[in-house]
Design a protein around this motif. Sequence first.
Motif, PDB file in Angstrom:
ATOM      1  N   GLN A 235       0.836  -1.198   0.000  1.00  0.00           N
ATOM      2  CA  GLN A 235       0.000   0.000   0.000  1.00  0.00           C
ATOM      3  C   GLN A 235       0.873   1.251   0.000  1.00  0.00           C
ATOM      4  N   GLY A 236       2.191   1.016  -0.015  1.00  0.00           N
ATOM      5  CA  GLY A 236       3.136   2.128  -0.021  1.00  0.00           C
ATOM      6  C   GLY A 236       3.611   2.455  -1.430  1.00  0.00           C
ATOM      7  N   LYS A 237       4.788   3.073  -1.514  1.00  0.00           N
ATOM      8  CA  LYS A 237       5.335   3.489  -2.798  1.00  0.00           C
ATOM      9  C   LYS A 237       6.787   3.061  -2.911  1.00  0.00           C
ATOM     10  N   VAL A 238       7.183   2.760  -4.137  1.00  0.00           N
ATOM     11  CA  VAL A 238       8.570   2.457  -4.433  1.00  0.00           C
ATOM     12  C   VAL A 238       9.218   3.720  -4.989  1.00  0.00           C
ATOM     13  N   GLN A 239      10.221   4.213  -4.265  1.00  0.00           N
ATOM     14  CA  GLN A 239      10.922   5.410  -4.720  1.00  0.00           C
ATOM     15  C   GLN A 239      12.313   5.448  -4.099  1.00  0.00           C
ATOM     16  N   ASN A 240      13.237   5.975  -4.857  1.00  0.00           N
ATOM     17  CA  ASN A 240      14.625   6.103  -4.393  1.00  0.00           C
ATOM     18  C   ASN A 240      15.193   4.775  -3.900  1.00  0.00           C
ATOM     19  N   ASN A 241      14.919   3.706  -4.663  1.00  0.00           N
ATOM     20  CA  ASN A 241      15.418   2.359  -4.338  1.00  0.00           C
ATOM     21  C   ASN A 241      14.918   1.840  -2.997  1.00  0.00           C
ATOM     22  N   GLN A 242      13.789   2.362  -2.542  1.00  0.00           N
ATOM     23  CA  GLN A 242      13.224   1.921  -1.273  1.00  0.00           C
ATOM     24  C   GLN A 242      11.720   1.709  -1.427  1.00  0.00           C
TER      25      GLN A 242
ATOM     26  N   LEU B   7       9.947 -14.125  -6.726  1.00  0.00           N
ATOM     27  CA  LEU B   7       9.186 -12.900  -6.457  1.00  0.00           C
ATOM     28  C   LEU B   7      10.089 -11.812  -5.869  1.00  0.00           C
ATOM     29  N   PHE B   8      10.967 -12.195  -4.955  1.00  0.00           N
ATOM     30  CA  PHE B   8      11.866 -11.207  -4.349  1.00  0.00           C
ATOM     31  C   PHE B   8      12.937 -10.765  -5.340  1.00  0.00           C
ATOM     32  N   ALA B   9      13.334 -11.669  -6.232  1.00  0.00           N
ATOM     33  CA  ALA B   9      14.272 -11.278  -7.288  1.00  0.00           C
ATOM     34  C   ALA B   9      13.640 -10.252  -8.213  1.00  0.00           C
ATOM     35  N   THR B  10      12.352 -10.426  -8.494  1.00  0.00           N
ATOM     36  CA  THR B  10      11.624  -9.449  -9.311  1.00  0.00           C
ATOM     37  C   THR B  10      11.550  -8.100  -8.603  1.00  0.00           C
ATOM     38  N   LEU B  11      11.317  -8.141  -7.294  1.00  0.00           N
ATOM     39  CA  LEU B  11      11.272  -6.900  -6.506  1.00  0.00           C
ATOM     40  C   LEU B  11      12.625  -6.196  -6.560  1.00  0.00           C
ATOM     41  N   LYS B  12      13.687  -6.980  -6.475  1.00  0.00           N
ATOM     42  CA  LYS B  12      15.034  -6.409  -6.539  1.00  0.00           C
ATOM     43  C   LYS B  12      15.277  -5.747  -7.892  1.00  0.00           C
ATOM     44  N   LYS B  13      14.796  -6.397  -8.966  1.00  0.00           N
ATOM     45  CA  LYS B  13      14.974  -5.842 -10.303  1.00  0.00           C
ATOM     46  C   LYS B  13      14.231  -4.523 -10.479  1.00  0.00           C
ATOM     47  N   GLN B  14      13.218  -4.308  -9.653  1.00  0.00           N
ATOM     48  CA  GLN B  14      12.478  -3.045  -9.702  1.00  0.00           C
ATOM     49  C   GLN B  14      13.218  -1.943  -8.956  1.00  0.00           C
ATOM     50  N   GLY B  15      14.398  -2.266  -8.454  1.00  0.00           N
ATOM     51  CA  GLY B  15      15.236  -1.264  -7.804  1.00  0.00           C
ATOM     52  C   GLY B  15      15.070  -1.172  -6.304  1.00  0.00           C
ATOM     53  N   VAL B  16      14.321  -2.083  -5.700  1.00  0.00           N
ATOM     54  CA  VAL B  16      14.099  -2.026  -4.260  1.00  0.00           C
ATOM     55  C   VAL B  16      15.272  -2.663  -3.533  1.00  0.00           C
ATOM     56  N   ASN B  17      15.970  -1.850  -2.742  1.00  0.00           N
ATOM     57  CA  ASN B  17      17.083  -2.333  -1.931  1.00  0.00           C
ATOM     58  C   ASN B  17      16.744  -2.371  -0.447  1.00  0.00           C
TER      59      ASN B  17
ATOM     60  N   ASN C  63      11.122  -0.005   4.080  1.00  0.00           N
ATOM     61  CA  ASN C  63      10.881   0.853   5.247  1.00  0.00           C
ATOM     62  C   ASN C  63       9.470   0.603   5.766  1.00  0.00           C
ATOM     63  N   GLY C  64       9.288  -0.541   6.344  1.00  0.00           N
ATOM     64  CA  GLY C  64       7.967  -0.926   6.840  1.00  0.00           C
ATOM     65  C   GLY C  64       8.030  -2.327   7.404  1.00  0.00           C
ATOM     66  N   ASN C  65       6.889  -2.902   7.596  1.00  0.00           N
ATOM     67  CA  ASN C  65       6.796  -4.245   8.164  1.00  0.00           C
ATOM     68  C   ASN C  65       6.597  -5.285   7.062  1.00  0.00           C
TER      69      ASN C  65
ATOM     70  N   GLY D  25      -3.336  -4.508  -1.855  1.00  0.00           N
ATOM     71  CA  GLY D  25      -2.406  -3.461  -2.235  1.00  0.00           C
ATOM     72  C   GLY D  25      -2.075  -3.567  -3.714  1.00  0.00           C
ATOM     73  N   THR D  26      -1.151  -2.733  -4.146  1.00  0.00           N
ATOM     74  CA  THR D  26      -0.670  -2.779  -5.520  1.00  0.00           C
ATOM     75  C   THR D  26       0.247  -3.982  -5.684  1.00  0.00           C
ATOM     76  N   VAL D  27       0.041  -4.761  -6.728  1.00  0.00           N
ATOM     77  CA  VAL D  27       0.842  -5.960  -6.965  1.00  0.00           C
ATOM     78  C   VAL D  27       2.203  -5.563  -7.519  1.00  0.00           C
ATOM     79  N   LEU D  28       3.249  -6.019  -6.846  1.00  0.00           N
ATOM     80  CA  LEU D  28       4.623  -5.758  -7.268  1.00  0.00           C
ATOM     81  C   LEU D  28       5.220  -6.951  -8.010  1.00  0.00           C
ATOM     82  N   ALA D  29       4.823  -8.140  -7.628  1.00  0.00           N
ATOM     83  CA  ALA D  29       5.313  -9.369  -8.274  1.00  0.00           C
ATOM     84  C   ALA D  29       4.282 -10.456  -8.040  1.00  0.00           C
TER      85      ALA D  29
END
Length: 475
Positions: A91-98, A121-131, A134-136, A283-287
Motif C-alpha cells: 500500500q506504499g510506494k517504491v521510490q529512491n530504491n526503497q 518474487l523477491f528477485a523481481t522486486l530487486k529488479k524493480q530497484g528495491v534495496n 521501510n515498513g513491516n 495493495g498494488t501488486v509488485l510481483a
Amino acid sequence: MSKFTKNLFASSLLFSNIAFAQIDVQPLTQILPQGASIGFIAENINQNKIIADHNGQTFMLPASTQKVFTALAAKLALGDEFRFETSLQTQGKVQNNQLDGDLIVKFTGDPDLTTGQLYGLFATLKKQGVNQINGNLILDTSVFASHDRGSGWIWNDLTMCFNSPPAAVNLDNNCFYVNLDANKSVGEFVQFNVPTQYPIQVFGQVRVVGAEEAPYCQLDAVVHDNNRYQIKGCIARQTKPFGLSFAVQDTDAYAAAIVQRQLRQAGIQFSGQVQQPHQPQQGTVLAQHLSKPLPELIKKMMKKSDNQIADSLFRTIAYHTFKRPASFQLGSLALKRILSTQAKIKFGHSIIADGSGLSRHNLVDPNTMLQALNYIARNEDKLHLMDSFPVAGVDGTISGRGSLINPPLIKNVLAKTGSLKGVYNLAGFMTNARGERIAFVQFINGYSTGELENKTKRAPLVQFESKLYNALYAD
C-alpha cells in the motif's frame, strides 16, 4: 443372473432404471480374508443399468477415492482457468530504491509452490530497484481459517510428509528431510544433520544397538514449538547415511523464516516486524506467481493421489463459494452444496470431513460415489476428467496393481485408488468386451491377514480383483 434385491431396487431408482444385477459378487467375497467388509456396485453407462450391487448402500471409508468428489467439485466451482496466486503487494510506494510502506506477501494455498518460485518474487522486486523496505513484513494467509488438519486425521501420522498440513502457505509441500548418520558403535548416539535451507531444529538421543535388540527398536518424533523436532528411540547400525522426511508443523513460522532469509539473499534490507493479520490485505501488486492451471493440478492429484492438492482445493472451493476464510468444515458444506445442486448427487447421511480421504471420519457408500462417476461419464465432453484417472499398468497408483496388469484389464481400467490401513478401494471406469463403458466402485474395509508377510498379504486381494474385473469385462 442374481436375484432381485432390495438394495438393487433402491440403487436402480436413483438412476431411474430398475434392472437385474448380472454379476453375483457374493461368491467372490469368500476369497477375501475373514473379517473384511466389501461394498461393490457397477453400472453399464451405455445401457443405464446397474449390473452388480453388493452392499452398495453400506457406509464405508472412501480413503483417497474421496478425491473423485474433490476433482469434480473443483471443476464445477473453479473452472479450468483457475490458478493459485502468490504475490508481493504494498500500500506504499517504491521510490529512491526503497519501498516506503509494508511489504505484503500474499499466500492463497498453492500446494505446488516451491521456495525457488517464492524467491523469484523477491528477485523481481530487486529488479524493480528495491534495496530496502521501510515498513513491516505482512504475511497474508487469511484465505484459510481454523486448523490446517482435517478432523479424524490419525495423530501419529501427522509428522509424515503425506500428512503435511495443506496450509495457506505451502513451501516445497511443507516437507523437509534430515540426514542421519548411524555408522556408530553399539551404544553410541546417532548424529543428525539438517540441510541449511530448512529453518528447523532436529535433536534427540537415538542409540545404536546390536542385532539382538534391533527388532524391538522404533524411532519416534516429538514435535515442540517453533518447528523443533525431538527424535527418540534406537536403531541398528547403518553403514551409510540415510534421510528421514518430516512434515512442517508450524507453517507460519516456517514461512516467516524463509521469507526473511530470501530477502537477505536478494540483497533487500528489512528491519521491521513480521506480522500476520487475520484480515485479508490488499495493495498494488509488485510481483506475482501463478500455479499451473486447474486441469494440471487435478491430474497430479488423481494420478499421484496428492493429499495436499486435494485439501488445498477442498478449502479453496469453500473460499470461492462462501467468500470467507475457509475451514475444513466449510469445505464439507461447499463440496456437498456444489455436487448436490450441479451434479444432483444425493449424499444422504454421508460424512465428508476432508478432500483427500485421509480422515477416518469420512463415511460414504459405493452408490454415492457411483453417482459422481456417472455424472463424470455423461459430461466428459465438458469436464475432461477421465484422463486424470490412473491407468492400469500404465501410470499413477495402479500402474503396478497385480490384479489389473494383464489383458484385458491392462490399459483398460481407469481408477482412483483409496488406501488406508486395512482399506483397498477403487473407483473408476472400464470398457467391457462389447465396447460399453462400465463405471464401478469397490470399497474394501477391514482387510487384514494378521501376521502374514507383506509379499503374501495382498494375494487374496489380487485374486478377488482379478476375478471380479474379468467378470465385469466379460459381462
